[in-house]
Write an enzyme that holds these catalytic residues in place. Sequence first.
Site, PDB file in Angstrom:
ATOM      1  N   LYS A  13       0.745  -1.216  -0.100  1.00  0.00           N
ATOM      2  CA  LYS A  13       0.034   0.146  -0.202  1.00  0.00           C
ATOM      3  C   LYS A  13       0.932   1.265  -0.091  1.00  0.00           C
ATOM      4  O   LYS A  13       0.415   2.335  -0.674  1.00  0.00           O
ATOM      5  CB  LYS A  13      -0.778   0.016   1.129  1.00  0.00           C
ATOM      6  CG  LYS A  13      -1.924  -1.109   1.437  1.00  0.00           C
ATOM      7  CD  LYS A  13      -2.888  -0.886   2.488  1.00  0.00           C
ATOM      8  CE  LYS A  13      -2.074  -0.972   4.010  1.00  0.00           C
ATOM      9  NZ  LYS A  13      -1.452  -2.094   4.370  1.00  0.00           N
ATOM     10  N   ARG A  88      -9.635   0.966   8.881  1.00  0.00           N
ATOM     11  CA  ARG A  88      -8.994  -0.330   9.113  1.00  0.00           C
ATOM     12  C   ARG A  88     -10.299  -0.937  10.061  1.00  0.00           C
ATOM     13  O   ARG A  88     -10.090  -2.105  10.413  1.00  0.00           O
ATOM     14  CB  ARG A  88      -7.792  -0.264  10.058  1.00  0.00           C
ATOM     15  CG  ARG A  88      -6.695  -0.666   9.397  1.00  0.00           C
ATOM     16  CD  ARG A  88      -5.351  -0.268  10.388  1.00  0.00           C
ATOM     17  NE  ARG A  88      -4.121  -0.986  10.001  1.00  0.00           N
ATOM     18  CZ  ARG A  88      -3.123  -0.356   9.548  1.00  0.00           C
ATOM     19  NH1 ARG A  88      -3.362   0.516   9.020  1.00  0.00           N
ATOM     20  NH2 ARG A  88      -1.983  -1.294   9.680  1.00  0.00           N
ATOM     21  N   ARG A 127      12.121  -8.128   4.792  1.00  0.00           N
ATOM     22  CA  ARG A 127      12.378  -6.566   5.082  1.00  0.00           C
ATOM     23  C   ARG A 127      13.145  -6.369   6.226  1.00  0.00           C
ATOM     24  O   ARG A 127      14.070  -5.590   6.350  1.00  0.00           O
ATOM     25  CB  ARG A 127      10.855  -5.814   5.013  1.00  0.00           C
ATOM     26  CG  ARG A 127      11.064  -4.251   5.225  1.00  0.00           C
ATOM     27  CD  ARG A 127       9.786  -3.731   4.780  1.00  0.00           C
ATOM     28  NE  ARG A 127       8.859  -3.817   6.038  1.00  0.00           N
ATOM     29  CZ  ARG A 127       7.473  -3.333   6.179  1.00  0.00           C
ATOM     30  NH1 ARG A 127       7.206  -2.932   5.065  1.00  0.00           N
ATOM     31  NH2 ARG A 127       7.010  -3.139   7.381  1.00  0.00           N
ATOM     32  N   ARG A 139      11.376  -0.647  12.530  1.00  0.00           N
ATOM     33  CA  ARG A 139       9.998  -0.332  13.118  1.00  0.00           C
ATOM     34  C   ARG A 139      10.053  -1.213  14.332  1.00  0.00           C
ATOM     35  O   ARG A 139      10.038  -2.453  14.042  1.00  0.00           O
ATOM     36  CB  ARG A 139       8.997  -0.499  12.111  1.00  0.00           C
ATOM     37  CG  ARG A 139       8.902   0.665  11.077  1.00  0.00           C
ATOM     38  CD  ARG A 139       7.811   0.461   9.971  1.00  0.00           C
ATOM     39  NE  ARG A 139       6.669   0.037  10.663  1.00  0.00           N
ATOM     40  CZ  ARG A 139       5.488  -0.311   9.724  1.00  0.00           C
ATOM     41  NH1 ARG A 139       5.672   0.263   8.623  1.00  0.00           N
ATOM     42  NH2 ARG A 139       4.518  -0.862  10.390  1.00  0.00           N
ATOM     43  N   ARG A 150      -0.451  -8.583  13.870  1.00  0.00           N
ATOM     44  CA  ARG A 150      -1.079  -7.481  12.881  1.00  0.00           C
ATOM     45  C   ARG A 150      -1.952  -8.101  11.421  1.00  0.00           C
ATOM     46  O   ARG A 150      -2.847  -7.692  11.301  1.00  0.00           O
ATOM     47  CB  ARG A 150       0.344  -6.544  12.446  1.00  0.00           C
ATOM     48  CG  ARG A 150       0.875  -5.630  13.070  1.00  0.00           C
ATOM     49  CD  ARG A 150       2.000  -5.140  12.759  1.00  0.00           C
ATOM     50  NE  ARG A 150       1.958  -4.426  11.371  1.00  0.00           N
ATOM     51  CZ  ARG A 150       3.062  -4.155  10.934  1.00  0.00           C
ATOM     52  NH1 ARG A 150       4.184  -4.710  10.930  1.00  0.00           N
ATOM     53  NH2 ARG A 150       2.903  -3.263   9.783  1.00  0.00           N
TER      54      ARG A 150
HETATM   55  P1  AMP Z   1       0.837   0.553   9.294  1.00  0.00           P
HETATM   56  O1  AMP Z   1       2.217   1.222   9.211  1.00  0.00           O
HETATM   57  O2  AMP Z   1      -0.169   0.950   8.467  1.00  0.00           O
HETATM   58  O3  AMP Z   1       0.924  -0.721   9.164  1.00  0.00           O
HETATM   59  O4  AMP Z   1       0.206   0.751  10.869  1.00  0.00           O
HETATM   60  C1  AMP Z   1       1.156   0.640  12.043  1.00  0.00           C
HETATM   61  C2  AMP Z   1       0.298   0.662  13.148  1.00  0.00           C
HETATM   62  O5  AMP Z   1      -0.259   1.790  13.220  1.00  0.00           O
HETATM   63  C3  AMP Z   1      -0.664  -0.369  13.304  1.00  0.00           C
HETATM   64  O6  AMP Z   1      -0.338  -1.605  13.750  1.00  0.00           O
HETATM   65  C4  AMP Z   1      -1.819   0.101  14.446  1.00  0.00           C
HETATM   66  O7  AMP Z   1      -1.328  -0.102  15.630  1.00  0.00           O
HETATM   67  C5  AMP Z   1      -1.631   1.811  13.909  1.00  0.00           C
HETATM   68  N1  AMP Z   1      -2.461   2.323  12.841  1.00  0.00           N
HETATM   69  C6  AMP Z   1      -2.434   2.598  11.716  1.00  0.00           C
HETATM   70  N2  AMP Z   1      -3.334   2.903  11.049  1.00  0.00           N
HETATM   71  C7  AMP Z   1      -4.374   2.797  11.858  1.00  0.00           C
HETATM   72  C8  AMP Z   1      -5.888   2.828  11.835  1.00  0.00           C
HETATM   73  N3  AMP Z   1      -6.509   3.232  10.752  1.00  0.00           N
HETATM   74  N4  AMP Z   1      -6.735   2.582  12.848  1.00  0.00           N
HETATM   75  C9  AMP Z   1      -6.143   1.977  13.921  1.00  0.00           C
HETATM   76  N5  AMP Z   1      -4.715   1.897  13.895  1.00  0.00           N
HETATM   77  C10 AMP Z   1      -4.042   2.262  13.183  1.00  0.00           C
END
Ligand code: AMP
Length: 208
Positions: A13, A88, A127, A139, A150
């Site tokens: 994404k 999400r 990664r 990260r 996740r």
């Molecule tokens: P990502 O980089 O998109 O994988 O997001 C990393 C982390 O941020 C996720 O595992 C959640 O803890 C939090 N997060 C990101 N976007 C959302 C969202 N739309 N709703 C809730 N938590 C989020």
Amino acid sequence: MMIVLIGPPGAGKGTQGKRLEDKHGLKQLSTGDMLRAEVAAGTDLGKKAKSFLDSGNLVPDDVIVDMIADCIEQDDCRNGVIFDGFPRTVAQAKALDKMLAEKGRPLTAVIELTVDLKELVNRLQARIAQMKAAGQPIRTDDNEQTLINRLKVYREQTAPILPYYRDKGMLKAVDGMASIDDVSVMIDSILDAGNGSDHKARMGGPGR
Ligand code: AMP
């Protein structure tokens, strides 16, 4: 254009969102990046979000929805937005619909990047290994335990937004296992067509 990119962690994404940003002059809003920036800056929001990020659980809907509402008011979102990692949950999807309806800027497309789970775990492990080898910061949520959580959170809490958008006739699926360039081509074809809901975009036309 207002575009939602949906897919499990590691589906691409972020990469595709960046390409769309460059190509169409849109603003990529990655809620994950935004939250990580808040954590790094030590803001109140960051302090609230940190434990959720570290465990791979979702930050509460109201926090996320407020954050997005603030962002889409900004000037750099005038041309349009790519939502990367948002919504999400079904509650977030409904809140987004309401927000955009109030602005008279409905979603243009909801694009799902589909990937095979095994391939996904391989990609994410690669990664981590790559970043370790390059001495890059990793990260805090890129470890095996969090990764598994996740993916579970995606399946249980995020995947239900797929039927939500499918029922509205808005969902377009793209094969996220294809090369980065091919995925871009498929996304472009969806955006160019501007219709044909719920089809599976493919390279090379019918028959493949
Ligand atoms: P990502 O980089 O998109 O994988 O997001 C990393 C982390 O941020 C996720 O595992 C959640 O803890 C939090 N997060 C990101 N976007 C959302 C969202 N739309 N709703 C809730 N938590 C989020």
